[in-house]
Every structure is written in structure tokens, then in C-alpha cells.
Motif scaffolding. Structure first.
Motif, PDB file in Angstrom:
ATOM      1  N   LEU A   1       3.618  36.695  41.253  1.00 23.50           N
ATOM      2  CA  LEU A   1       3.697  35.240  41.025  1.00 23.50           C
ATOM      3  C   LEU A   1       3.059  34.481  42.173  1.00 23.50           C
ATOM      4  O   LEU A   1       2.407  33.463  41.986  1.00 23.50           O
ATOM      5  CB  LEU A   1       5.166  34.822  40.873  1.00 23.50           C
ATOM      6  N   ARG A   2       3.253  35.000  43.410  1.00 17.71           N
ATOM      7  CA  ARG A   2       2.638  34.353  44.566  1.00 17.71           C
ATOM      8  C   ARG A   2       1.126  34.439  44.461  1.00 17.71           C
ATOM      9  O   ARG A   2       0.426  33.508  44.823  1.00 17.71           O
ATOM     10  CB  ARG A   2       3.114  35.017  45.851  1.00 17.71           C
ATOM     11  N   LEU A   3       0.633  35.579  43.937  1.00 18.57           N
ATOM     12  CA  LEU A   3      -0.817  35.723  43.758  1.00 18.57           C
ATOM     13  C   LEU A   3      -1.333  34.699  42.754  1.00 18.57           C
ATOM     14  O   LEU A   3      -2.450  34.204  42.870  1.00 18.57           O
ATOM     15  CB  LEU A   3      -1.167  37.130  43.284  1.00 18.57           C
ATOM     16  N   GLN A   4      -0.484  34.388  41.767  1.00 22.50           N
ATOM     17  CA  GLN A   4      -0.892  33.397  40.772  1.00 22.50           C
ATOM     18  C   GLN A   4      -0.775  31.983  41.319  1.00 22.50           C
ATOM     19  O   GLN A   4      -1.201  31.027  40.668  1.00 22.50           O
ATOM     20  CB  GLN A   4      -0.004  33.511  39.521  1.00 22.50           C
ATOM     21  N   GLY A   5      -0.142  31.847  42.499  1.00 21.91           N
ATOM     22  CA  GLY A   5      -0.019  30.539  43.126  1.00 21.91           C
ATOM     23  C   GLY A   5       0.978  29.618  42.444  1.00 21.91           C
ATOM     24  O   GLY A   5       0.768  28.408  42.352  1.00 21.91           O
ATOM     25  N   LEU A   6       2.074  30.189  41.963  1.00 22.47           N
ATOM     26  CA  LEU A   6       3.090  29.367  41.302  1.00 22.47           C
ATOM     27  C   LEU A   6       3.907  28.579  42.317  1.00 22.47           C
ATOM     28  O   LEU A   6       4.040  28.996  43.467  1.00 22.47           O
ATOM     29  CB  LEU A   6       4.038  30.273  40.497  1.00 22.47           C
ATOM     30  N   PRO A   7       4.465  27.440  41.902  1.00 21.48           N
ATOM     31  CA  PRO A   7       5.336  26.686  42.818  1.00 21.48           C
ATOM     32  C   PRO A   7       6.565  27.509  43.201  1.00 21.48           C
ATOM     33  O   PRO A   7       7.044  28.325  42.410  1.00 21.48           O
ATOM     34  CB  PRO A   7       5.742  25.458  42.007  1.00 21.48           C
ATOM     35  N   ARG A   8       7.049  27.254  44.425  1.00 21.09           N
ATOM     36  CA  ARG A   8       8.145  28.036  44.988  1.00 21.09           C
ATOM     37  C   ARG A   8       9.374  28.079  44.071  1.00 21.09           C
ATOM     38  O   ARG A   8       9.981  29.134  43.879  1.00 21.09           O
ATOM     39  CB  ARG A   8       8.525  27.412  46.336  1.00 21.09           C
TER      40      ARG A   8
ATOM     41  N   MET B   1       8.165  45.001  52.148  1.00 15.49           N
ATOM     42  CA  MET B   1       8.698  43.753  51.601  1.00 15.49           C
ATOM     43  C   MET B   1      10.099  43.989  51.031  1.00 15.49           C
ATOM     44  O   MET B   1      10.417  45.088  50.590  1.00 15.49           O
ATOM     45  CB  MET B   1       7.828  43.269  50.440  1.00 15.49           C
ATOM     46  N   THR B   2      10.887  42.927  50.978  1.00 15.00           N
ATOM     47  CA  THR B   2      12.193  43.031  50.341  1.00 15.00           C
ATOM     48  C   THR B   2      11.999  43.124  48.829  1.00 15.00           C
ATOM     49  O   THR B   2      10.902  42.901  48.317  1.00 15.00           O
ATOM     50  CB  THR B   2      13.049  41.790  50.621  1.00 15.00           C
ATOM     51  N   VAL B   3      13.082  43.463  48.150  1.00 18.69           N
ATOM     52  CA  VAL B   3      13.025  43.553  46.695  1.00 18.69           C
ATOM     53  C   VAL B   3      12.592  42.212  46.106  1.00 18.69           C
ATOM     54  O   VAL B   3      11.746  42.152  45.208  1.00 18.69           O
ATOM     55  CB  VAL B   3      14.397  43.985  46.133  1.00 18.69           C
ATOM     56  N   PHE B   4      13.129  41.125  46.660  1.00 17.74           N
ATOM     57  CA  PHE B   4      12.763  39.791  46.174  1.00 17.74           C
ATOM     58  C   PHE B   4      11.250  39.579  46.294  1.00 17.74           C
ATOM     59  O   PHE B   4      10.581  39.209  45.326  1.00 17.74           O
ATOM     60  CB  PHE B   4      13.505  38.713  46.965  1.00 17.74           C
ATOM     61  N   ASP B   5      10.713  39.869  47.486  1.00 13.49           N
ATOM     62  CA  ASP B   5       9.279  39.647  47.703  1.00 13.49           C
ATOM     63  C   ASP B   5       8.431  40.568  46.844  1.00 13.49           C
ATOM     64  O   ASP B   5       7.344  40.195  46.403  1.00 13.49           O
ATOM     65  CB  ASP B   5       8.940  39.839  49.182  1.00 13.49           C
ATOM     66  N   ASN B   6       8.949  41.785  46.625  1.00 13.06           N
ATOM     67  CA  ASN B   6       8.241  42.712  45.746  1.00 13.06           C
ATOM     68  C   ASN B   6       8.108  42.125  44.348  1.00 13.06           C
ATOM     69  O   ASN B   6       7.024  42.122  43.772  1.00 13.06           O
ATOM     70  CB  ASN B   6       8.990  44.039  45.664  1.00 13.06           C
ATOM     71  N   ILE B   7       9.230  41.624  43.828  1.00 14.80           N
ATOM     72  CA  ILE B   7       9.198  41.085  42.465  1.00 14.80           C
ATOM     73  C   ILE B   7       8.353  39.813  42.432  1.00 14.80           C
ATOM     74  O   ILE B   7       7.635  39.545  41.466  1.00 14.80           O
ATOM     75  CB  ILE B   7      10.634  40.821  41.961  1.00 14.80           C
ATOM     76  N   ALA B   8       8.414  39.036  43.519  1.00 13.85           N
ATOM     77  CA  ALA B   8       7.709  37.754  43.549  1.00 13.85           C
ATOM     78  C   ALA B   8       6.206  37.910  43.754  1.00 13.85           C
ATOM     79  O   ALA B   8       5.441  36.995  43.464  1.00 13.85           O
ATOM     80  CB  ALA B   8       8.293  36.882  44.658  1.00 13.85           C
ATOM     81  N   SER B   9       5.766  39.098  44.239  1.00 10.90           N
ATOM     82  CA  SER B   9       4.370  39.221  44.677  1.00 10.90           C
ATOM     83  C   SER B   9       3.335  38.826  43.609  1.00 10.90           C
ATOM     84  O   SER B   9       2.400  38.095  43.930  1.00 10.90           O
ATOM     85  CB  SER B   9       4.108  40.616  45.229  1.00 10.90           C
TER      86      SER B   9
ATOM     87  N   LEU C   1       7.660  42.880  34.655  1.00 11.80           N
ATOM     88  CA  LEU C   1       8.191  41.918  33.685  1.00 11.80           C
ATOM     89  C   LEU C   1       7.934  40.480  34.103  1.00 11.80           C
ATOM     90  O   LEU C   1       7.555  39.635  33.297  1.00 11.80           O
ATOM     91  CB  LEU C   1       9.712  42.107  33.565  1.00 11.80           C
ATOM     92  N   VAL C   2       8.143  40.203  35.394  1.00 12.75           N
ATOM     93  CA  VAL C   2       8.117  38.839  35.893  1.00 12.75           C
ATOM     94  C   VAL C   2       6.725  38.242  35.764  1.00 12.75           C
ATOM     95  O   VAL C   2       6.549  37.035  35.624  1.00 12.75           O
ATOM     96  CB  VAL C   2       8.608  38.814  37.356  1.00 12.75           C
ATOM     97  N   LYS C   3       5.749  39.106  35.778  1.00 14.77           N
ATOM     98  CA  LYS C   3       4.357  38.674  35.704  1.00 14.77           C
ATOM     99  C   LYS C   3       4.090  37.985  34.373  1.00 14.77           C
ATOM    100  O   LYS C   3       3.137  37.235  34.245  1.00 14.77           O
ATOM    101  CB  LYS C   3       3.479  39.920  35.864  1.00 14.77           C
ATOM    102  N   GLU C   4       4.934  38.282  33.382  1.00 11.76           N
ATOM    103  CA  GLU C   4       4.748  37.777  32.026  1.00 11.76           C
ATOM    104  C   GLU C   4       3.337  38.049  31.543  1.00 11.76           C
ATOM    105  O   GLU C   4       2.659  37.179  30.990  1.00 11.76           O
ATOM    106  CB  GLU C   4       5.121  36.288  31.938  1.00 11.76           C
ATOM    107  N   ALA C   5       2.897  39.272  31.796  1.00 10.30           N
ATOM    108  CA  ALA C   5       1.573  39.687  31.347  1.00 10.30           C
ATOM    109  C   ALA C   5       1.612  39.881  29.840  1.00 10.30           C
ATOM    110  O   ALA C   5       2.668  40.142  29.265  1.00 10.30           O
ATOM    111  CB  ALA C   5       1.182  41.002  32.033  1.00 10.30           C
ATOM    112  N   GLY C   6       0.461  39.750  29.206  1.00 10.76           N
ATOM    113  CA  GLY C   6       0.404  39.937  27.764  1.00 10.76           C
ATOM    114  C   GLY C   6       0.540  41.394  27.378  1.00 10.76           C
ATOM    115  O   GLY C   6       1.002  41.733  26.291  1.00 10.76           O
ATOM    116  N   LEU C   7       0.108  42.267  28.293  1.00  8.36           N
ATOM    117  CA  LEU C   7       0.120  43.699  28.014  1.00  8.36           C
ATOM    118  C   LEU C   7       0.848  44.413  29.147  1.00  8.36           C
ATOM    119  O   LEU C   7       0.480  44.271  30.310  1.00  8.36           O
ATOM    120  CB  LEU C   7      -1.327  44.216  27.909  1.00  8.36           C
ATOM    121  N   VAL C   8       1.915  45.133  28.807  1.00  9.33           N
ATOM    122  CA  VAL C   8       2.668  45.867  29.826  1.00  9.33           C
ATOM    123  C   VAL C   8       2.573  47.350  29.507  1.00  9.33           C
ATOM    124  O   VAL C   8       2.935  47.789  28.412  1.00  9.33           O
ATOM    125  CB  VAL C   8       4.147  45.429  29.874  1.00  9.33           C
ATOM    126  N   LEU C   9       2.055  48.114  30.478  1.00  9.76           N
ATOM    127  CA  LEU C   9       1.854  49.549  30.272  1.00  9.76           C
ATOM    128  C   LEU C   9       2.823  50.317  31.151  1.00  9.76           C
ATOM    129  O   LEU C   9       2.877  50.096  32.364  1.00  9.76           O
ATOM    130  CB  LEU C   9       0.415  49.915  30.632  1.00  9.76           C
TER     131      LEU C   9
END
Lengths: 361, 359, 290
Positions: free
Chosen positions: A99-106, A89-97, A147-155
Motif C-alpha cells: 500500500l505504501r508503494l501505491q502511495g495511499l494516505p496513511r 520490518m514488523t508484521v504491520f509494515d510487512n502488510i502495509a508495504s 490480500l491487502v493489495k486488493e490485486a485483481g489476480l491473487v496467485l
């Protein structure tokens, strides 16, 4: 947001990986797990994430028991020492992955990815594949995804360990800034004391599966509660001196000194003292001081400073002196220690007396 | 032991390089003195590993010759060069004992058993491996294994050079001290020519008596740690050596003064008019915060790293790092910065310009 | 005390059911037959360990077992070193490496009975290329008549069929050795043999244990190929355990003894594999930490 560990322990068969641990980690500050390889940093992180189940104790997220909840249902992001990205995947798709799993709008995905990429200075590389990037850019991609996931816990498990020294230095300066802006609880594992200090925040020192101390990073560094913590949080290793207090004298190896006023009320007996490399000097300091006769084992010059390796009656010490001091091996030297910087520990390794090093202004 | 000479050496991984930028290693002439400890320092991809592999014989250079004590070895295979090498990850013969691991290179060369035993014993003692000699290498920790790799390099007395390829990467910080100290002691004892490749400035500076700084396939400076720190030949060296690195600020230099956005500062030397991009370089260690004199700065953040504090500041829109000694004062009124004139360097198009003594 | 998610077991259930039907139920049926006697028409009589007792005193079984062990030993002794040797000489990368891998995989893709048929025809002295060629060299070769010839034919066929498997596994093991090891060995002036003995062999050991185990089990259970080529002959020369078993079970319809035979057969394979695996992993542990 808070992550709380209540008596969390992990054992596999008869082997204890993590002793019962209590920790409260809050958002907005970076929580550093500092300890050598195999001290239990990764195990503790896996327990926090829910990748492993503790054999005892509870994990609370914002006061709610999440001990048995699967990692997928917890909102956790993790970054590893190895640069883990989707190679096709491209860097964009990597970072977006995520969010896509969460089903966010484009449109949402687009704007969040752009923002994370901007923070991580990845904007020019968004259409590239990870393997076309340098190690630092690959790891920044992994960090952006977390970061983009905006998870509550980042390890973050030694995320900079595989990067070049200078790159590490740059990212270390950037990471705390990112965390200030995010609302998550951040946990960062490292083996390097300097890294913990540079990141700031809070530090938990680990040794053989046990959290030996937890508190604001500078406080743990300056007032370690025991000899083990002092050792984990010291690079070069803390110098050790076995001594005995006898009346108003301190007796050690090849010499003696007056008991510093600060320690005057201590009962007589044997103690173990520790002090850091940069507190040793060749000149007599202004206040109360201890003098030692030592032999130079070698001098390492870093350009602005000199690491002096010393032998004091069989004990190996390291001194860090300002300036260039090319002392030849075998040279006898007198070294001074400002008594204010002497850590004292009892036979069990616990610190005695008040914290010796002054807090930063 | 040998003196190693590189003559017009250059290397490209392409068969038909078109122009200099396709060379991973740009043309280089250098003599590695016999018995000296060198470090090759640079970021990944700067060509340092390429250079090491050329010396060890794993890569044949695209151009130029390499000589050991005057003998051309450019086409000689690794085995014929009589060198030792320690790799990033410990390379040990798992099924052999520590003793047999250390003895391996000697036995392969057919040394008499008594001599082998004596050498193995001596090296094991230097490395603190005596107690593990009868153990199998397989179960040992990473640092013990790396000591074995190191020992296998040391055990031969007649090696031309010992090459190290980032040997402390997998070692915990505290163990690094011990291994590095032992390495230095071994160097003093046996006097081998050593070349140590690393991206870690602390390792390079503390290990080597002379450091070769590489950047984008080019050697930018060769010098003692003190030279590199005090008189970097290029802004890259200033940035790469030191933690944090040297502050580089665009400036207009006129005689013995430099004009910065916030005002003019004195220089330790005088300079003839300069062409190209001019900058001044000042190490964070030689910058001082002050309440009364100097250029105005905005302090963004203070990092406490234990033995000193790093002040991250802003000078006319450019980042500026200042190192403050432990316990040194830092008041809210300290919003100005002064530079020690003797340690301000002047750079034109990145390269250091030597000034004349001030009039 | 702690809320562990038990739904995970539901996911394992289909596998458990499948294993129960495919392995446990047939095995139990065989156990059932092995302790009873039948005279056809679904009449069964309890026979206890009688069949097992007979079996242990049956010369025919011991002969077959001896042949079986000899066969496994021969093919392992040939295929393992040969496979390693081939793996060591395979190109490391590029087109030739891919080509080698495809060619090596070919014999593994041919169905067993086809392999048997190929060699059955290939070795015939009247029409087979191999048989004619050997005969033309003046060697008296006929696998249907001569026991030694039959053995040679079957061993060569098995080596042709299965050496690839060992070679491919060994190749995978070799590929995982970092280049630094070879460089270090070159610097240490290690001989080719020393490189093999102290670097390649230890690093390949994991896959070799698996390869030997697979080849042992397979060769010990060999049936189709020798059955197609020689049918167990000449005489009983190539009647291995499985061929003997089929003769007993289907040819003579002695279900009870055949079931007892199956169980003994199964136990022997289980025991040898277990012993081999335990010894190899224990060796590992002794050398490992602590």
C-alpha cells in the motif's frame, strides 16, 4: 473479473513446459491447479502473472490483451511455498508495504492493514518481526500482504505445503472464506487432492504440462474425463484393473463378473477400469457388484479406518475400509466393488460411458 | 536391534533452566520395545525432534539417562550407538552410484565384499532400486534419493534402531503411499526398532503400531491408533488426531447426562461430580444429523471432500463438525444433531475422565 | 506478434558502450599494431602475420611461456590444497570465525605493488627479517643472486597473498552443506577422509572451479609483484610473460611484436580457461540427469 488464457504455451528450446492451454478463470471462486511436482503448476502461474512470457497464445484480463504487460503493471499478488516476508520490518509494515508503494494516505493504509490482520488473526502480532512468529503466522502475514493489495489476480503457489498438518487443516478452512469476501480471481496450486476438495471452487488438473480437465472441483473428482485426471485427482492412488468385455461377461485377471447394466451397450473389447480405495469393501454391497480374490499385503490402521494394501494378480491396490480391520499380510480375502463406482477408460485413456459416481446432493 | 529405555529424561536448551516451562522436553520415562514401530507425533516445537536427537546422540540431555538394552549410552557419541537415521531431506553421496551409496555404511565397517554385495542387492530389491544401482545418485528424483537414504539405514542388519525425521516431507502424495508401504514391508522383513517423527497424523497412524503424541514438550498419550482415536487421553489428542479433529464442547456433567447450551445428552457411562473445567468430546464421525431428535444446530457450510462430506455447524455458538458419509442424506430439515453416547468422552481440565458403567 | 517491451535494451546500452570503449576498442588497436611495422614517427607498414611468425620461433617467448606455466602450476598446486585445508579447519561460527575471516581477508586488501615491496624488503639478506633469519640458520639465501631463491621467494609471496581467496571461497562452499550430511556420515561411520571425499569435495566443487579459474588467470598474468621484487631476474629466471611483454613494448618500444605477443597471450589464457571450464561443466552434465 476474468482471466483468460487463449492457447497459451511455453517452451524453452525444444522442451515444452506448457502445452497450448485454454482456461477461463472467474472471480469469486477459487481456482485450484492440481498436479504432481513438475507438472507445470508454477510455470502456468508465472505465465498468468506475467513473470514469464508465453511462447504462443494470449493472456486476457477482463477481455483486454495483457500478454506483454509487465507484472508490475498488472495488479498481481503472489504467495509462495516459502514464507517470504521482509525480515527487518514488523508484521504491520510487512502488510502495509504494497500500500505504501501505491502511495495511499496513511489513514487508508492503517484501516486496510487492520482489516487484513483481523481476517488473518494477526492483530496481536502486528508489532512483532516475522522471525519471532511461528511458521503459520509467518505465512498468514504473507497471505495478508497479498490480500491487502486488493490485486485483481491473487496467485497462491502451494502456500500451505511447509506448514504442520493441523495448521494446514485450519488455514484450508479459512482460505475459501477469505476469497468469498474478496473480488479477485484466485488461483491456488497444490499437489494434494484432499486440499483441492477441501478448498472447493474449480479445479484444473495438470499432468506433464497439460491441463487435462477444468471444471467444478467435485465434478472433476467424480467424473474425470480420462485416466490421467483420475490418477492426479486420487489419493490414495486410483486402483487399476485391466479387463475385457465379452458379451455379458467382464473378464479380468483371476475372475469374471456380469456386465453391469450401465455398461451393457459397450462394444466388446479390452478396457482399463479404475476405482477409488474407499469404494472397495469386504462385504457385498446392495446393488450390482464385482468380486475379486486378493491377497493382503498389509493393513494400516488410522484409528477409525483401515487402509488395506492388496495384491490382485500382480496389481497393487489400496482399499479404505471403515473400522479397524487388522488383517495379517498374506491373508487371502474376497473384496467387493460396487459396480456403480467403476470408471472405464479406453485404450487411449479416455473415459467411456457416463460418469460413474453420483453427484453430491 | 535393541530395547531403548529413557529414564527421568528431560532437556532444556538453556544452561540454567528456571522452572519446567523452560524445558523443551519435560521429564519422561519410557521403554521403546525391541522391534516395534513407533511414531512421535506432534506440532512443530513440541519437542519431538529434541527427543529424536537425544536418542541419536546429537543432543546430550540436561538430565536423566538413556539406555540401549540396559547399557547406558547417555554419553556415547552417535557413531558408537549403532543407529541409522533418515532425514527430512534426502542425504545421498552425490558422486557415488546408487550401489556405492548403499554399500557405504557396510564398507566403512569393513564387511567382506561378498556380504556387502548380497545385502545391497537384497535392500535394492525391497526398495525397487535394482535398475538404478549402477547410476550416479546425483540426477535421481527426490523420492528415489529418499529411497537411497532409507536403504542406507536398512542395509545394516545389526542396527539398534532406525530413526526417521519427517522422511516423506518432500515426496509427492502418491509416492508417499509407495514409500510408506515399502517401509512397513521392510519393518516386517527385518524387524528393526523404528522411531518415526512426524506432524502428519496419517503418516503416524498408518506407519506405527504405537503412537506417542507430544504437546508442549510433554508426552500426552502413548497408544495404538485405535486408542488415540476412540479414547483420547487429553482434548489435545482428540483435536490433533482425526481430520477434522474431535469437537470439544464445554458442558455440565451430572451422572450419565451432559448439559449443553441446547439441552441435555445421554452419556455411555456415569460420572462422579467433577471439579475444574468440564468438557465433552465427540468425534465428527460419531455425530449424526437428524430432522427430529437431538440438539438444534445451525449449518454454516458443507464441504464435499470426496469420500465424505464435512458439515460445519454451530451448536449454541460453538463450532461443531459433523462427518456425513458419501451419498448420505442431507435435507434442509436436518437441523438437529445426535451423538453416539458410547463415543462421547468427558474431560476435566483437558484430561479424560473414566466413567463407571452406566447403571 | 506479441508486444514485447523493447525499451529494456536502452537500459543495457550504457554497459555496451562502456564495454566497447574499455575492451573492444583497445583490443582492436592492438590487433591493428600486431599486423604492422613502425619505425617511430607514426609511419606504419603492413607486415601481415610476420610478427606472429617471429614470435612462434622466438626462444625468448617460449622460455617465458615455460616459466609462466611452471609458475601457475606450482602456485595452484600449493594454494588449492592449502586453501581447502585452511577452510576445513576454520571455526564454523562465533567470534573466532569472524576474526578468522577478517585476518584471511587482509592480504587480499593490500595493493599488489605494496605486496611486492613488503616481500622485497622482507627477504633482503641485509635488512629484511626473513632474509636475515634464513641466513642466520646457515642457509645461503639471496633472491637477487640465486634463481632458485628468487623462485621460492616469489612463490611463497604469491601463496601468502592469494591462498586466502581459495580458503574463503572453499569456506563459503563448506558452510552451505546442511548439518544432516555430517550426521548421516557419522551414522554411516564414514572416515574423515570419506567425509571430505564424498560430501565436502562434491559440494565445494562449484566454488572450487571458480577459484581455480580465477587463480589460474591471475597467476598467469602476474606482473607487479615479481617485477617489484626481482625485476625478472636474476638473469631471466623470473621473467614471466607479462614482464617480458613490458620489456618488449616499453623497454625496446617494439610495438608490433609486443602487440602480437599480447594477442597470443590473451588467446592462451582464453583457451586454457575455456577448456578448463568446459571440461568441468561437461563433467557436471554427464553426472546430472539424462
Amino acid at each position: 473479473m476474468t482471466l483468460e488464457l487463449q492457447g497459451v504455451a511455453k517452451a524453452v528450446g525444444a522442451r515444452v513446459h506448457i502445452h497450448p492451454t485454454n482456461l477461463v478463470l472467474r472471480k469469486g471462486s477459487l481456482n485450484v491447479l492440481l498436479g504432481p511436482t513438475l507438472s507445470g503448476k508454477t510455470t502456468l502461474m508465472r505465465l498468468m502473472a506475467g513473470l514469464d512470457q508465453p511462447t504462443a497464445g494470449r493472456v486476457l484480463w477482463e477481455g483486454r490483451d495483457v500478454t506483454g504487460v509487465r507484472v508490475q503493471d498488472r495488479g498481481v499478488a503472489m504467495v509462495y511455498q516459502q514464507f517470504i516476508n521482509y525480515p527487518s520490518m514488523t508484521v504491520f509494515d510487512n502488510i502495509a508495504s504494497p500500500l505504501r508503494l501505491q502511495g495511499l494516505p496513511r489513514a487508508d493504509i492503517e484501516s486496510r492493514v487492520r482489516r487484513a490482520a483481523d481476517l488473518m488473526r494477526l492483530t496481536p502480532y502486528l508489532s512483532r518481526k516475522p522471525l519471532e512468529l511461528s511458521g503459520g503466522q509467518q505465512q498468514r502475514t504473507a497471505l495478508a500482504r497479498a490480500l491487502v493489495k486488493e490485486a485483481g489476480l491473487v496467485l497462491l503457489d502451494e502456500p500451505l505445503a511447509n506448514l504442520d498438518y493441523k495448521l494446514r487443516e485450519e488455514l484450508r478452512a479459512e482460505i475459501p472464506r477469505l476469497f468469498e469476501e474478496s473480488g479477485a480471481v484466485f488461483v491456488y496450486a497444490t499437489t494434494e487432492p484432499e486440499e483441492a476438495l477441501l478448498l472447493g471452487g474449480h479445479t484444473a488438473t495438470l499432468w506433464e504440462g497439460r491441463v487435462t480437465q477444468f471444471g467444478p472441483t467435485a465434478e472433476v473428482y467424480r467424473a474425470p474425463v480420462d485416466a490421467v485426471t483420475a490418477r492426479v485427482f486420487s489419493n490414495p492412488p486410483m486402483n487399476i484393473l485391466d479387463l475385457r468385455k465379452d458379451g455379458d461377461r467382464l473378464l479380468f485377471g483371476a475372475g469374471e463378473a456380469a456386465v453391469p447394466a450401465r455398461l451393457g451397450t459397450l462394444p466388446d473389447g479390452p478396457y482399463r477400469a479404475g476405482f477409488r480405495a474407499h469404494h472397495l469393501g469386504l462385504d457385498r454391497p446392495a446393488g450390482e457388484a464385482l468380486a475379486f480374490q486378493a491377497t493382503v499385503l498389509g493393513a494400516e490402521i488410522t484409528g477409525s479406518e483401515t487402509f488395506l494394501h492388496l495384491d490382485h494378480t500382480g496389481a497393487r491396490w489400496v482399499g479404505l475400509l471403515p473400522g479397524v480391520r487388522p488383517l495379517a499380510p498374506g491373508t487371502p480375502v474376497a473384496v467387493w466393488l460396487d459396480a456403480a463406482h467403476l470408471h472405464l477408460f479406453d485404450a487411449g485413456g479416455r473415459r467411456i460411458g457416463p460418469s460413474p459416481e453420483p453427484m453430491a446432493a | 536391534m535393541a530395547r531403548i529405555t529413557l529414564r527421568n529424561l528431560a532437556h532444556s536448551y538453556l544452561a540454567q533452566p528456571r522452572g519446567e516451562e523452560e524445558f523443551a522436553l519435560k521429564e519422561l520415562d519410557h521403554d521403546w520395545a525391541d522391534g516395534e514401530a513407533y511414531a512421535l507425533l506432534g506440532a512443530s516445537g513440541c519437542g519431538k525432534t529434541t527427543l529424536l536427537n537425544i536418542i541419536s546422540g546429537l543432543i546430550r540431555p540436561s538430565q536423566g539417562r538413556i539406555l540401549f538394552d540396559g547399557h547406558d549410552v547417555t554419553d556415547a557419541p552417535t557413531a558408537a550407538r549403532n543407529i541409522a537415521q533418515v532425514f527430512q531431506f534426502p542425504v545421498v553421496y552425490d558422486t557415488l552410484t546408487v550401489r556405492d551409496n548403499l554399500a557405504f555404511p557396510l564398507r566403512n565397517r569393513g564387511l567382506p565384499p561378498a556380504q556387502v554385495a548380497a545385502r545391497v542387492q537384497a535392500v535394492a530389491r525391497m526398495l525397487g532400486l535394482e535398475e538404478s544401482l549402477p547410476r550416479r545418485a546425483r540426477g535421481l528424483t527426490a523420492d528415489a534419493k529418499q529411497k537411497i537414504s532409507l536403504g542406507r539405514g536398512m542395509v545394516r542388519q545389526d542396527v539398534n534402531a532406525i530413526l526417521f525425521d519427517e522422511p516423506l516431507t518432500v515426496i509427492d502424495p502418491q509416492m508417499k503411499w509407495e514409500l510408506r508401504t515399502q517401509l512397513k514391508a521392510l519393518h516386517r522383513e527385518f524387524g528393526h526398532t523404528m522411531i518415526y517423527v512426524t506432524h502428519d497424523q496419517t503418516e503416524a497412524l498408518t506407519f506405527a503400531s504405537r503412537v506417542v503424541v507430544m504437546h508442549e514438550g510433554r508426552v500426552v498419550q502413548i497408544g495404538t491408533p485405535q486408542d488415540l482415536f476412540e479414547r483420547p487421553a487429553h482434548t489435545f489428542v482428540g483435536y490433533f488426531i482425526g481430520s477434522p479433529g474431535m469437537n470439544v464442547l464445554p458442558a455440565r456433567v451430572e451422572g450419565d447426562r451432559a448439559h449443553l447450551p441446547g439441552g441435555a445428552i445421554p452419556l455411555g457411562r456415569g460420572y462422579a461430580p467433577l471439579s475444574g473445567r468440564t468438557e465433552i468430546g465427540i468425534r465428527p464421525e460419531f455425530a449424526r444429523l437428524s430432522a427430529t431428535e437431538g440438539l438444534p444446530v445451525a449449518i454454516r457450510r458443507v464441504e464435499d471432500v470426496g469420500r465424505h462430506r464435512i458439515v460445519r455447524a454451530d451448536l449454541g455458538g460453538r463450532p461443531l463438525d459433523i462427518v456425513l458419509p458419501e451419498g448420505g442424506p442431507l435435507g434442509p430439515d436436518m437441523t438437529r444433531v445426535t451423538f453416539d453416547p458410547a463415543h462421547v468422552g468427558v474431560f476435566a481440565d483437558g484430561w479424560r475422565v473414566e466413567g463407571e458403567a452406566a447403571r | 506478434m506479441k508486444p514485447i517491451d523493447n525499451r529494456a535494451w536502452l537500459l543495457v546500452l550504457p554497459v555496451l558502450v562502456l564495454v566497447a570503449f574499455s575492451a573492444v576498442v583497445p583490443l582492436m588497436t592492438v590487433v591493428n599494431y600486431s599486423v604492422q611495422d613502425s619505425f617511430g614517427s607514426n609511419e606504419f607498414f603492413w607486415n601481415g602475420i610476420g610478427w606472429f611468425d617471429d614470435l612462434l620461433h622466438s626462444e625468448r617467448m617460449w622460455d617465458a611461456l615455460g616459466r609462466q606455466i611452471l609458475f601457475s602450476a606450482i602456485v595452484l598446486l600449493i594454494e588449492v590444497p592449502l586453501g581447502i585445508l585452511i577452510a576445513l579447519h576454520m571455526p564454523r561460527k562465533g567470534f573466532w570465525s569472524s576474526l578468522c575471516l577478517v585476518l584471511m581477508a587482509l592480504p587480499l586488501l593490500i595493493p599488489f605493488n605494496v605486496v611486492g615491496t613488503i616481500w622485497q624488503i622482507f627477504g633482503r639478506v641485509d635488512i629484511g627479517l626473513l632474509g636475515r633469519a634464513v641466513a642466520a640458520l646457515g642457509i645461503d639465501y639471496n633472491y637477487t643472486r640465486d634463481a632458485i631463491d628468487a623462485w621460492v621467494t616469489i612463490v611463497v609471496m604469491d601463496v601468502w597473498h592469494w591462498t586466502s581467496l581459495i580458503a574463503l571461497l572453499a569456506y563459503a562452499g563448506l558452510r552451505s552443506i546442511p548439518q544432516a550430511y555430517y550426521q548421516a556420515a557419522e551414522i554411516d561411520q564414514a572416515s574423515r577422509w570419506a567425509v571430505f571425499r564424498f560430501i565436502e569435495l562434491p559440494k565445494m566443487r562449484g566454488v572450487l572451479v571458480i577459484a581455480i579459474l580465477l587463480r589460474f588467470m591471475d597467476s598467469f598474468m602476474i606482473y607487479t609483484e615479481p617485477f617489484v621484487v626481482t625485476g625478472g631476474g636474476p638473469g631471466n629466471a623470473t621473467t614471466f610473460l607479462s614482464i617480458d611483454l613490458v620489456k618488449m613494448a616499453l623497454g625496446q618500444f617494439d610495438l608490433g611484436p609486443a602487440a602480437a605477443f599480447s594477442i597470443m597471450y590473451f588467446l592462451v589464457i582464453l583457451l586454457v580457461s575455456w577448456a578448463f571450464y568446459t571440461v568441468m561443466t561437461n563433467l557436471d552434465r554427464e553426472e546430472g540427469p539424462r
